[in-house]
Design a protein around this motif. Structure first.
Motif, mmCIF file in Angstrom:
data_model
loop_
_atom_site.group_PDB
_atom_site.id
_atom_site.type_symbol
_atom_site.label_atom_id
_atom_site.label_comp_id
_atom_site.label_asym_id
_atom_site.label_seq_id
_atom_site.Cartn_x
_atom_site.Cartn_y
_atom_site.Cartn_z
ATOM 1 N N MET A 192 0.647 -1.332 -0.375
ATOM 2 C CA MET A 192 0.246 0.021 -0.266
ATOM 3 C C MET A 192 0.778 1.013 -0.033
ATOM 4 N N VAL A 193 2.499 1.163 0.834
ATOM 5 C CA VAL A 193 2.952 3.012 0.820
ATOM 6 C C VAL A 193 3.184 2.538 -0.480
ATOM 7 N N GLU A 194 4.044 1.377 -1.115
ATOM 8 C CA GLU A 194 4.915 1.748 -2.536
ATOM 9 C C GLU A 194 3.919 1.997 -3.630
ATOM 10 N N THR A 195 2.583 1.498 -3.828
ATOM 11 C CA THR A 195 1.485 2.023 -5.469
ATOM 12 C C THR A 195 0.736 3.313 -4.200
ATOM 13 N N ILE A 196 1.012 3.963 -3.066
ATOM 14 C CA ILE A 196 0.375 5.379 -3.024
ATOM 15 C C ILE A 196 1.450 5.734 -3.225
ATOM 16 N N SER A 197 2.513 5.747 -2.959
ATOM 17 C CA SER A 197 3.486 6.805 -3.487
ATOM 18 C C SER A 197 3.789 6.967 -4.437
ATOM 19 N N ALA A 198 3.822 5.620 -5.506
ATOM 20 C CA ALA A 198 3.977 5.346 -6.657
ATOM 21 C C ALA A 198 2.703 6.709 -7.500
ATOM 22 N N THR A 199 1.673 7.395 -6.821
ATOM 23 C CA THR A 199 0.727 7.765 -7.644
ATOM 24 C C THR A 199 1.112 9.084 -7.817
ATOM 25 N N GLY A 200 2.157 9.345 -7.027
ATOM 26 C CA GLY A 200 3.178 10.962 -7.278
ATOM 27 C C GLY A 200 3.664 10.896 -8.718
ATOM 28 N N MET A 201 4.454 9.940 -9.845
ATOM 29 C CA MET A 201 4.579 9.315 -10.558
ATOM 30 C C MET A 201 3.448 9.734 -11.837
ATOM 31 N N LEU A 202 2.623 8.839 -11.025
ATOM 32 C CA LEU A 202 1.491 9.127 -12.240
ATOM 33 C C LEU A 202 0.790 10.564 -11.915
ATOM 34 N N LEU A 203 0.290 11.562 -11.085
ATOM 35 C CA LEU A 203 0.189 12.807 -11.317
ATOM 36 C C LEU A 203 1.521 14.009 -12.255
ATOM 37 N N GLY A 204 2.599 13.192 -12.025
ATOM 38 C CA GLY A 204 3.505 14.823 -12.370
ATOM 39 C C GLY A 204 3.910 13.806 -13.711
ATOM 40 N N SER A 205 3.395 12.694 -13.875
ATOM 41 C CA SER A 205 3.518 12.300 -16.120
ATOM 42 C C SER A 205 2.335 13.195 -16.743
ATOM 43 N N PHE A 206 0.842 12.819 -15.665
ATOM 44 C CA PHE A 206 0.017 13.666 -16.546
ATOM 45 C C PHE A 206 -0.081 15.327 -16.282
ATOM 46 N N ILE A 207 0.385 15.352 -15.508
ATOM 47 C CA ILE A 207 0.563 17.352 -16.246
ATOM 48 C C ILE A 207 1.582 17.562 -17.273
ATOM 49 N N ILE A 208 2.883 16.739 -17.193
ATOM 50 C CA ILE A 208 3.206 16.697 -17.900
ATOM 51 C C ILE A 208 2.690 15.875 -19.196
ATOM 52 N N GLY A 209 2.213 15.554 -19.852
ATOM 53 C CA GLY A 209 0.967 15.022 -20.529
ATOM 54 C C GLY A 209 0.821 16.131 -20.738
ATOM 55 N N ILE A 210 -0.388 17.375 -20.326
ATOM 56 C CA ILE A 210 -0.909 17.973 -20.501
ATOM 57 C C ILE A 210 -0.831 19.298 -20.814
ATOM 58 N N ARG A 211 0.190 19.827 -20.034
ATOM 59 C CA ARG A 211 1.387 20.802 -20.223
ATOM 60 C C ARG A 211 2.944 20.371 -20.332
ATOM 61 N N PRO A 212 3.122 19.857 -21.790
ATOM 62 C CA PRO A 212 4.365 19.771 -21.982
ATOM 63 C C PRO A 212 5.479 21.024 -20.949
ATOM 64 N N LEU A 213 6.619 20.358 -20.753
ATOM 65 C CA LEU A 213 8.031 21.241 -20.242
ATOM 66 C C LEU A 213 8.796 21.880 -20.811
ATOM 67 N N LYS A 214 9.105 23.486 -20.881
ATOM 68 C CA LYS A 214 9.348 24.539 -21.130
ATOM 69 C C LYS A 214 10.695 24.813 -21.232
ATOM 70 N N ARG A 215 11.605 24.731 -20.007
ATOM 71 C CA ARG A 215 12.631 24.896 -19.167
ATOM 72 C C ARG A 215 13.164 23.676 -19.010
ATOM 73 N N TYR A 216 13.836 22.666 -19.715
ATOM 74 C CA TYR A 216 14.486 21.099 -19.546
ATOM 75 C C TYR A 216 15.669 21.511 -17.514
ATOM 76 N N ALA A 217 16.817 22.564 -18.437
ATOM 77 C CA ALA A 217 17.793 22.252 -17.643
ATOM 78 C C ALA A 217 17.020 22.951 -15.998
#
Length: 446
Positions: A257-282
């Motif tokens: 449960m700890v690992e799964t709930i924690s990893a939803t953070g990666m899901l959220l980050g990936s989702f945000i990048i998917g709809i709002r691609p990065l512009k300043r990479y460095a």
């Protein structure tokens, strides 16, 4: 425009196959980690399992990269997935006959890892085959989402399955996901271009040297690879030791449960990048490292599962930003015909830190840090007053140290002019690609 959309649809089909396979791989990794710790009680045994599952892939990735530039990349993916099942079948047979010990697990995961080396460079190079630079950021975030499924879905599924069944069932499920993936990629392969095949004779050492020259000849790419390699050492400590730390005061279901709930953070980050691609990479990459270090350090300070989960969630939120930034900055600097061998070499160079972490994490935890933070231990009266004493607290202290050093690495990146100077190159590559269709249209009109 239609061709662009069609190519992205084809990529999504491939991505779906790898997403399914990643879930199966995560189930096996979780189950084996719990199985080894419960049967041996040793963090070193767990870290060795991770090492043997990781080292062959990293060492052979340069070879896989060369082959990915010479042969059909989708066929390479099919072969890599299919043959990796051999190691799972071996472990399943050993388990059914009552002979699945740590040695048999080390052998099985090594066999699987050897063939995964064929898969990864071909998978990464396929993005450059099919997509435009404008789509790289979105595709990279989707790849990270697929990879994160082994942390997002697999732990909770693994924890539940282990409470009602055994390791053998999970190995069967993993084999089934591999077969499904192979069928998906084989189905779509006929409609995909096979354009990377160079006709001259295969010269492995020469081709690997070309990949070396591409990576080391670009100071910006090399700087990113070196810094990522340093950071992966500390990330490897976290990946290896989080299970023994939690299992020392809780159970496998809570760990899942700890690992799964924690990893939803990666899901959220990936989702945000998917709809709002990065512009300043460095700047995004350096900020991501700083925040990741802060959350990692906090994660090691407590045995409260809610606080560990919250820190883990925030830590995983930062990873898509770090990985996407590094991926796009490097990808835009490498010619398509050299992508396979370059990514194969980058894999081994950037992940040397993981290898070192997997090799020493368990030894450091069992023999140095854990003894210092038991009752009466060397640091029980000082550090122990801050983070507690008892089983697993030495591992927590290791994570605190690692987090602080990762945060400092993020601050250091801001002063590396070579990396900061790569930003215009990314923007230039994007601008050049946008102009290409216009040039081609002009030629057709002529």
């Amino acid at each position: 425009m239609a061709e662009k959309s069609n190519n992205f649809s084809k990529f999504l089909v491939i991505w779906l196959g790898e997403f399914i396979s990643s879930i199966g791989s995560g189930l096996t990794a979780f189950a084996l980690g719990v199985y080894v710790f419960q049967t041996t009680g040793s963090a070193a045994a767990v870290s060795l399992t991770t090492l043997f599952a990781f080292l062959p892939t990293i060492m052979l990735n340069p070879v896989g990269g060369v082959l990915a530039d010479r042969y059909d990349r989708r066929l390479m993916m099919i072969c890599g997935d299919l043959f990796s099942a051999f190691g799972l079948v071996y472990m399943l047979i050993c388990f059914q006959t009552g002979g699945l010990g740590t040695l048999q697990i080390y052998i099985g995961v090594t066999i699987s890892a050897v063939f995964v080396a064929l898969l990864e460079p071909a998978y990464k190079a396929t993005i450059t085959d099919l997509l435009t630079p404008e789509e790289f950021s979105k595709a990279s975030s989707l790849m990270q989402l697929a990879a994160s499924s082994k942390y997002l879905l697999s732990p909770v599924l693994g924890g539940l399955l282990l409470s009602i069944t055994d390791v053998g069932t999970i190995l069967i499920i993993d084999i089934s996901t591999i077969i499904t993936t192979v069928i998906i990629v084989a189905f779509i392969r006929k409609s995909l271009p096979a354009e990377t095949k160079q006709k001259e004779k295969l010269q492995l050492l020469k081709d690997m040297k070309e990949g070396w020259d591409v990576v080391t000849g670009d100071r910006g790419v090399l700087a990113i690879v070196v810094l990522i390699s340093v950071s992966t050492f500390y990330l490897g400590l976290l990946q290896t030791l989080i299970s023994p730390m939690i299992l020392s005061f809780s159970n496998s279901k809570a760990l899942g449960m700890v690992e799964t709930i924690s990893a939803t953070g990666m899901l959220l980050g990936s989702f945000i990048i998917g709809i709002r691609p990065l512009k300043r990479y460095a700047s995004t990459m350096s900020t991501g490292f700083t925040l990741a270090g802060v959350f990692m350090a906090f994660l090691g300070t407590t045995i409260n599962l809610i606080l560990i989960t919250a820190a883990g969630f925030l830590f995983f939120c930062t990873l898509p930003y770090i990985n996407t930034s590094a991926d796009v900055m490097v990808r835009c600097r490498i010619p398509n015909e050299l992508q396979g061998r370059a990514w194969g070499l980058i894999s081994i160079l950037s992940q040397i830190g993981y290898i070192l972490a997997y090799a020493c994490a368990g030894i450091l935890a069992d023999n140095i840090f854990n003894p210092m933070l038991i009752e009466g231990g060397l640091l029980s009266g000082s550090t122990g007053r801050l983070i507690g004493v008892g089983p697993g607290r030495g591992i927590g202290f290791m994570l605190v140290i690692s987090g602080v050093l990762v945060a400092l690495l993020g601050f250091f990146m801001r002063s590396v002019k070579i990396i900061q100077g790569m930003e215009p190159a990314v923007n230039t590559r994007y601008s050049e690609h946008k102009q290409m269709p216009q040039k081609q249209s002009a030629k057709k009109g002529a």
